[in-house]
Design a protein around this motif. Structure first.
Motif, short mmCIF file in Angstrom:
data_model
loop_
_atom_site.label_atom_id
_atom_site.label_comp_id
_atom_site.label_asym_id
_atom_site.label_seq_id
_atom_site.Cartn_x
_atom_site.Cartn_y
_atom_site.Cartn_z
N ALA A 390 2.11 87.43 67.94
CA ALA A 390 2.69 87.52 66.47
C ALA A 390 3.10 86.27 65.87
CB ALA A 390 3.88 88.58 66.64
N THR A 391 3.10 85.25 66.62
CA THR A 391 3.54 83.94 66.05
C THR A 391 2.27 83.07 65.61
OG1 THR A 391 3.97 83.08 68.17
CG2 THR A 391 5.67 84.09 67.09
N ARG A 392 1.07 83.66 65.85
CA ARG A 392 0.05 82.74 65.90
C ARG A 392 -0.59 82.05 64.19
NH1 ARG A 392 -5.37 84.26 69.33
NH2 ARG A 392 -6.45 82.36 69.24
N PRO A 393 -0.35 82.96 63.23
CA PRO A 393 -0.82 82.51 61.81
C PRO A 393 0.21 81.43 61.60
CG PRO A 393 -0.71 84.96 61.97
CD PRO A 393 0.14 84.35 63.23
N ILE A 394 -0.58 80.05 60.70
CA ILE A 394 0.19 79.12 60.19
C ILE A 394 -0.23 78.79 58.88
CG2 ILE A 394 0.82 78.04 62.56
CD1 ILE A 394 -1.99 76.49 62.37
N PRO A 395 0.66 77.97 58.11
CA PRO A 395 0.02 77.42 56.93
C PRO A 395 -0.90 76.27 57.47
CG PRO A 395 2.10 76.78 57.28
CD PRO A 395 2.10 77.63 58.45
N PHE A 396 -1.82 75.78 56.64
CA PHE A 396 -2.70 74.80 56.92
C PHE A 396 -3.62 74.56 55.56
CE2 PHE A 396 -5.66 72.97 60.18
CZ PHE A 396 -6.54 72.25 59.48
N PHE A 397 -3.14 73.28 55.05
CA PHE A 397 -3.93 72.83 53.77
C PHE A 397 -3.92 71.37 53.63
CE2 PHE A 397 0.47 72.04 51.92
CZ PHE A 397 1.06 73.20 52.36
N VAL A 398 -4.75 70.97 52.88
CA VAL A 398 -4.88 69.43 52.66
C VAL A 398 -5.03 69.23 51.04
CG1 VAL A 398 -6.17 69.02 54.86
CG2 VAL A 398 -7.37 69.38 52.49
N ASN A 399 -4.29 68.02 50.75
CA ASN A 399 -4.10 67.56 49.38
C ASN A 399 -4.27 66.08 49.59
OD1 ASN A 399 -3.88 67.56 46.46
ND2 ASN A 399 -2.46 69.28 46.68
N GLY A 400 -4.41 65.48 48.34
CA GLY A 400 -4.37 63.83 48.30
C GLY A 400 -5.36 63.45 47.28
N GLY A 401 -5.23 62.40 46.96
CA GLY A 401 -6.24 61.71 45.82
C GLY A 401 -7.36 61.28 46.32
N HIS A 402 -7.84 61.16 47.46
CA HIS A 402 -8.92 60.77 47.87
C HIS A 402 -10.05 61.49 47.32
CE1 HIS A 402 -12.40 59.35 50.44
NE2 HIS A 402 -11.62 58.12 50.46
N PRO A 403 -11.40 60.88 46.87
CA PRO A 403 -12.27 61.81 46.11
C PRO A 403 -12.94 62.53 46.88
CG PRO A 403 -12.70 59.35 46.12
CD PRO A 403 -11.44 59.33 46.61
N ARG A 404 -12.83 62.30 48.30
CA ARG A 404 -13.59 63.37 49.10
C ARG A 404 -12.94 64.81 49.04
NH1 ARG A 404 -14.96 62.05 55.22
NH2 ARG A 404 -15.64 64.05 55.91
N LEU A 405 -11.80 64.92 48.87
CA LEU A 405 -10.69 66.02 49.02
C LEU A 405 -11.17 67.00 47.85
CD1 LEU A 405 -7.70 64.45 50.22
CD2 LEU A 405 -9.63 65.36 51.49
N LYS A 406 -11.33 68.17 48.12
CA LYS A 406 -11.34 69.30 47.01
C LYS A 406 -10.19 69.74 46.62
CE LYS A 406 -15.50 71.68 49.16
NZ LYS A 406 -15.85 72.90 49.73
N HIS A 407 -10.25 70.30 45.32
CA HIS A 407 -8.91 70.69 44.57
C HIS A 407 -8.92 71.99 44.20
CE1 HIS A 407 -6.79 66.95 45.13
NE2 HIS A 407 -8.10 66.46 44.79
N ARG A 408 -8.11 72.74 44.38
CA ARG A 408 -7.60 74.15 43.98
C ARG A 408 -8.67 75.08 44.51
NH1 ARG A 408 -3.77 75.08 40.33
NH2 ARG A 408 -2.93 73.16 39.14
N ALA A 409 -9.07 74.67 45.83
CA ALA A 409 -10.19 75.29 46.58
C ALA A 409 -9.43 76.15 47.74
CB ALA A 409 -11.25 74.46 47.21
N ALA A 410 -10.23 77.23 48.01
CA ALA A 410 -9.72 77.89 49.33
C ALA A 410 -10.86 78.10 50.16
CB ALA A 410 -8.93 79.24 48.81
N SER A 411 -10.57 78.63 51.40
CA SER A 411 -11.85 78.52 52.30
C SER A 411 -11.38 79.91 52.98
CB SER A 411 -12.01 77.77 53.37
OG SER A 411 -12.86 77.94 54.30
N SER A 412 -12.17 80.74 53.45
CA SER A 412 -12.12 81.96 54.34
C SER A 412 -12.19 81.59 55.65
CB SER A 412 -13.07 83.04 54.05
OG SER A 412 -14.50 82.70 53.84
#
Lengths: 444, 569
Positions: A390-412
């Motif tokens: 029951a305690t398995r799900p967690i938040p997981f996200f990345v952000n930052g200004g490095h150009p390699r990173l995506k923004h306003r994106a979501a992955s399944s």
């Protein structure tokens, strides 16, 4: 006692005692730092002026990674109303809304998975608490030597990059030991919980950015978890203390991110926010204690040890090796028959990947239940627990200004705690993998 | 290239099937041939009067369906007519210049001249065109789409959502609305695809006026009845257009057999109508013949009638279609209902389907676990409704009689042990993104499914439920005979006030919904039609509700899907 507090016999040194001894004997040196914060480094790395000796690669490398662990946070707790800063980071960055902690869903093994990128059968760290067959006692896995795998911290160190750990909890401070270039010496410590409040942790993290500027900084913010454990309003869903902690920790994360932007570091940075596990609450009437039922079996009596990890019990057979299989069968049967038990597994079950340190049998409780072993009343009286599915799900996200990173994106895709190390390695372009490969996947 | 032959041989009948004469179907068919779309005119229209359809898309296969009428006498349900060899072709081009699969099948009277085949060897996430040929005459061209590959991560998935299509109550404008869209991947039909009633028994509004009369002009009981009724529905031009444009994923509710059916009987089954299980077997047989679904996992006829099944759409979603009629125990009723609804022995799913559903919920790969759910799972209390209105609400929603029992017992509310088992499983495993998509109750709802309605919202929510309204079947205003948004509005507000987990309720409108899934959220748009008695009635967007991934919370969205880019949140 559950696997969430520190577990030491009176008179034995705590990880903090060990850290102080390292400083006293000169094996580590305190660095010069502002704000009344103490950072230590290996003696050979500190300069005479109290700074860090800097290798050439460190001067050329502008990328920075900050792994912020909001300990015990549920994914659904990251909302615009309750945690506006975390929510903003999540929705403007890239999110994995089906992310998971890995068995055992406890703090130490999941922090270890984050930094090693391998599962417990390869790291030697399957749970917070194990039965140490050599010591013949249940103890926390809080010693640097407990962690047998290489970490991304050490991999970056070997490339000449700076690393830092800002870990609010005693046992995390203990197990990661002196692996980072710079380590925060946590203070003040709340005695019962064995952790430093987030206000101090985030100040230390900000100060470390100013003073050490590590390329990789690993931060554990323990308040959400610690408040959750003790929140007696949790079983009813009110979670009064918990909500207060979420509000405050969210503000601290906001301050940290703002500091990166103010310093101009943001454009080169990746901030990875995740939890090590989530949390579940139980009432005093929903407690499972396996010690009694196991002891009622004449074959097992006196020959089973239990490492209670809150939402998971690890059962160890201490009798004759030739009787192990029969013992496993009996332990499984007895555990499965107990009210509140969700499932019991032979530890060798392939998907668990826990390794021999986890004993013979792994038992998970249902949502709304907890284990209290060996004593049903005193071993684990706290309402908030984790370790079970029951305690398995967690938040997981990345952000930052490095150009390699995506923004306003979501992955399944299903991201996991074990993905952190390969993600960091990928971000820094670190080639090579642990022997046997990563168990996780790079997410950027 | 594959060649399929002998698809109609080796049929094992589940029961002794009654077949009747051609009878009164001829008039209806003559009428509907005139309404067949222009592109299917001519000889093809004569042979293929019931259109074409596809369904149950998988990454490498899809079910194709048609019915051939080889002679004028070989009408549906007639049990007569010669064997007919039908050729089929599948192409990636509408002009069929690139045929990727073709074959032929033989059909005949023993299967009511239906043609149903599982075309394999296709590429995932690909649009295909298909057609059938008989004696040189071609059917209209259908279009279908395979599901994404098992490991694919599509940006989004978009489904039309419909239920409760009663021929006698009006025209299927909702089908027309969906067929006009070009942004769907498939259509979900959540049950009550057709109705069993005789003319005059269940029609339009308070007086049950028949806008169109059912054929045969009696309650469908025999195999001939079921075949003729299926055939009649398949002549509707809007239905044909939607079947021809998208693959459908369909389950049944009660009216495919008869009202309020359960595993041993039904409210609308009397002893004079014969053995209930034989009646149901005939209904299932006709369904197997006439619907583009896999039963027992195959498109073969007569090899089983298990309809609950999973369809996977890459890693983004898996749809678990439920059958909540075939295995359920009898609905609670009367003053003892409070005890019956909590009876742990009562089941709406049956044991095997419950185990299967829990497996569906626990499967690690799908991001969205969509449950195609014929009846509502969200708890609803009607305790505060004035007694004067309970009867009407009851009639719309299939509630208990107006005896003050405040539960919707034909739905999951009547089977609380099963619902508790599902929710306990969700909670024990912290299953994320369980989304129930529901039909049946002729009204639009958006709700959070609470673990404990009495402790909502503190007790948490385990899933979200979106309920589409009926295409034509009567809703509250139709039954009360009051203008839209008068009586119903008061009822809606009372229900919303007493059921805080319900965020949207529309008791007045007919129409359809569009469900869109991506890695950020699931959004459902509700579209409503004007007067269902008017074939050309207007269609407009009404409301939209969204659940952000992993929150199990529902809120209103103000931008409908057709004004968003794919993947937009």
């Amino acid at each position: 006692m559950c696997g969430c507090g520190d577990r030491h016999e009176p008179g034995t040194p705590t990880p903090y005692d060990a850290g102080r001894a390292e400083l006293a004997t000169g094996r580590r040196t305190l660095l010069k730092a502002g704000g009344g914060v103490a950072f230590s480094a290996a003696a050979g790395l500190a300069t005479a002026s109290g700074g860090l000796a800097e290798a050439a690669p460190a001067r050329r490398e502008r990328r920075r990674v900050y792994v912020l662990v909001v300990d015990g946070c549920l994914p659904e707790e990251v909302t615009g109303g309750q945690t506006p800063h975390l929510f903003e980071l999540m929705v403007t960055g890239q999110r994995w809304r089906r992310a998971q902690s890995m068995p055992i869903m406890e703090t130490i093994p999941n922090h270890v998975m984050m930094m090693t990128g391998v599962r417990p059968d390869r790291s030697g760290v399957p749970a917070n608490a194990i039965y140490d067959r050599r010591l013949r006692d249940v103890r926390d896995l809080d010693r640097p030597s407990d962690l047998r795998a290489d970490t991304i911290i050490q991999r970056l160190n070997r490339r000449g990059l700076r690393t830092g750990t800002v870990l609010s909890k005693e046992y995390l401070y203990g197990i990661f030991g002196a692996r980072a270039t710079a380590r925060w010496e946590p203070a003040p410590i709340i005695p019962v919980s064995g952790h430093a409040p987030d206000e101090f942790t985030i100040n230390a993290a900000m100060q470390m950015v100013e003073d050490v500027d590590p390329h990789l900084m690993f931060v554990n913010l323990g308040d959400i978890d610690r408040y959750g454990h003790t929140d007696v309003t949790g079983p009813l869903g009110a979670k009064v203390l918990r909500r207060l902690a979420l509000l405050k920790t969210d503000a601290y994360v906001g301050r940290f991110v703002q500091m990166l932007k103010d310093r101009g570091t943001w454009k080169d940075s990746m901030v990875l926010v995740l939890a090590d596990h989530s949390m579940d609450w139980s009432t005093p009437t929903s407690v499972i204690s396996l010690a009694g039922p196991l002891d009622d079996d004449p074959f097992l009596r006196g020959k089973v040890q239990i490492a209670d990890n809150g939402g998971a019990d690890l059962l160890y057979w201490t009798g004759a090796t030739r009787q192990r299989e029969e013992a496993v069968r009996r332990m499984l049967r007895i555990a499965k028959a107990e009210p509140g038990v969700l499932s019991a597994h032979d530890r060798r079950t392939r998907w668990l990947r826990l390794g021999p340190e986890a004993g013979e049998v792994v038992v998970f409780c249902r949502a709304g239940w907890r284990f209290s072993d060996p004593d049903p009343l005193t071993s684990n009286p706290i309402p908030g627990n984790h370790g079970h599915p029951a305690t398995r799900p967690i938040p997981f996200f990345v952000n930052g200004g490095h150009p390699r990173l995506k923004h306003r994106a979501a992955s399944s895709a299903v991201a996991q705690t074990v993905d952190v190390a390969p993600t960091v390695a990928s971000f820094f372009g670190v080639r090579g993998r642990p022997r046997g490969g990563w168990d996780g996947k790079a997410r950027v | 290239m594959t060649t399929t032959t002998g698809a109609t041989t080796g049929v094992r009948r589940r029961t002794v099937l009654a077949t009747g004469s051609a009878g009164a179907a001829l008039t209806t068919l003559a009428t509907t041939v005139d309404a067949t779309p222009a592109d299917a005119a001519g000889a093809g229209a004569r042979f293929f009067r019931h259109g074409v359809a596809s369904g149950d898309p998988m990454p490498d296969r899809v079910v194709l369906w048609t019915r051939v009428t080889p002679t004028a006498a070989a009408t549906p349900g007639s049990g007569t007519g010669p064997a007919a060899r039908v050729r089929w072709e599948v192409s990636t081009r509408k002009d069929f210049r690139r045929v990727v699969r073709r074959g032929q099948v033989v059909t005949g009277a023993h299967r009511d001249h239906t043609v149903k085949l599982d075309v394999t060897g296709l590429k995932p996430a690909t649009w295909y065109y298909y057609r059938f040929t008989y004696r040189g005459a071609r059917s209209r061209v259908g279009r279908t789409r395979t599901a994404p590959a098992a490991k694919a991560r599509p940006t989004n998935l978009r489904f039309g959502v419909v239920s409760c299509t009663n021929w006698q109550a009006g025209y299927f404008a909702a089908y027309r609305g969906l067929a006009a869209r070009n942004d769907l991947h498939a259509v979900l039909h959540l049950g009550d695809y057709l109705y069993e009633y005789a003319p005059g028994e269940y029609g339009y509004g308070q007086s049950d006026r028949d806008i169109r009369r059912h054929d045969p002009a009696r309650e469908m009981v025999s195999l001939e009845d079921h075949r003729r009724r299926h055939a009649q529905y398949k002549t509707d031009p809007d239905l044909q257009a939607l079947h021809a444009k998208y693959p459908w994923v369909i389950t049944w509710d009660d009216h495919e057999v008869t009202n309020d059916q359960w595993r041993g009987g039904a409210e609308n089954h009397q002893a004079a109508e014969g053995d209930y299980l034989r009646r149901r077997a005939r209904a299932h047989r006709a369904y197997d013949e006439w619907m583009p679904v896999r039963m027992d996992g195959t498109a073969r006829l007569g090899d089983g009638d298990r309809l609950f099944r999973r369809l996977t759409f890459g890693r983004l979603a898996e749809i678990s279609m439920l059958d909540l009629r075939t295995y359920r125990t009898r609905q609670p009723s009367g003053p003892t209902a409070a005890r019956e609804i909590n009876d742990p022995a009562a089941t709406i799913t049956g044991d095997a389907q419950m185990r299967w559903l829990k497996q569906s919920l626990s499967r690690p790969a799908p991001f969205w676990k969509v449950i195609g759910n014929p009846v509502m799972i969200s708890p609803v209390t009607f305790a505060q409704l004035p007694s004067a209105i309970v009867g009407a609400v009851n009639e719309v929603t299939g509630l208990l009689p107006a005896d003050g029992v405040p539960y919707n017992v034909d739905q999951w509310d009547g089977y609380t042990a099963d619902r508790a088992e599902v929710l306990r499983h969700i909670k024990d495993h912290h299953v994320q993104n369980a989304l129930f998509v529901t039909g049946d109750i002729h009204s639009g709802w958006a709700a959070e499914v609470p673990y404990d309605a009495g402790n909502y919202p503190l007790g948490g929510t385990g899933a979200v439920e979106f309920v589409c309204t009926s295409v034509t079947s009567n809703n509250l205003k139709d039954i009360t005979g009051t203008p839209a948004h008068t009586t119903s509005t008061a009822v809606e507000q009372t229900i919303l006030a007493n059921n805080r987990h319900i965020k949207y309720l529309n008791f007045d409108d007919h129409g359809y919904s569009v469900l869109d899934l991506n890695a950020k959220r699931a959004q459902m748009d509700w579209f409503v039609i004007g007067d269902r008695a008017d074939r050309g009635t207007s269609i407009r967007w009404s409301r939209s509700f969204v659940t952000l991934a992993s929150t199990n919370l529902v809120k209103e969205a103000f931008v409908p899907l057709h004004r968003q880019k794919p993947g937009q949140s």
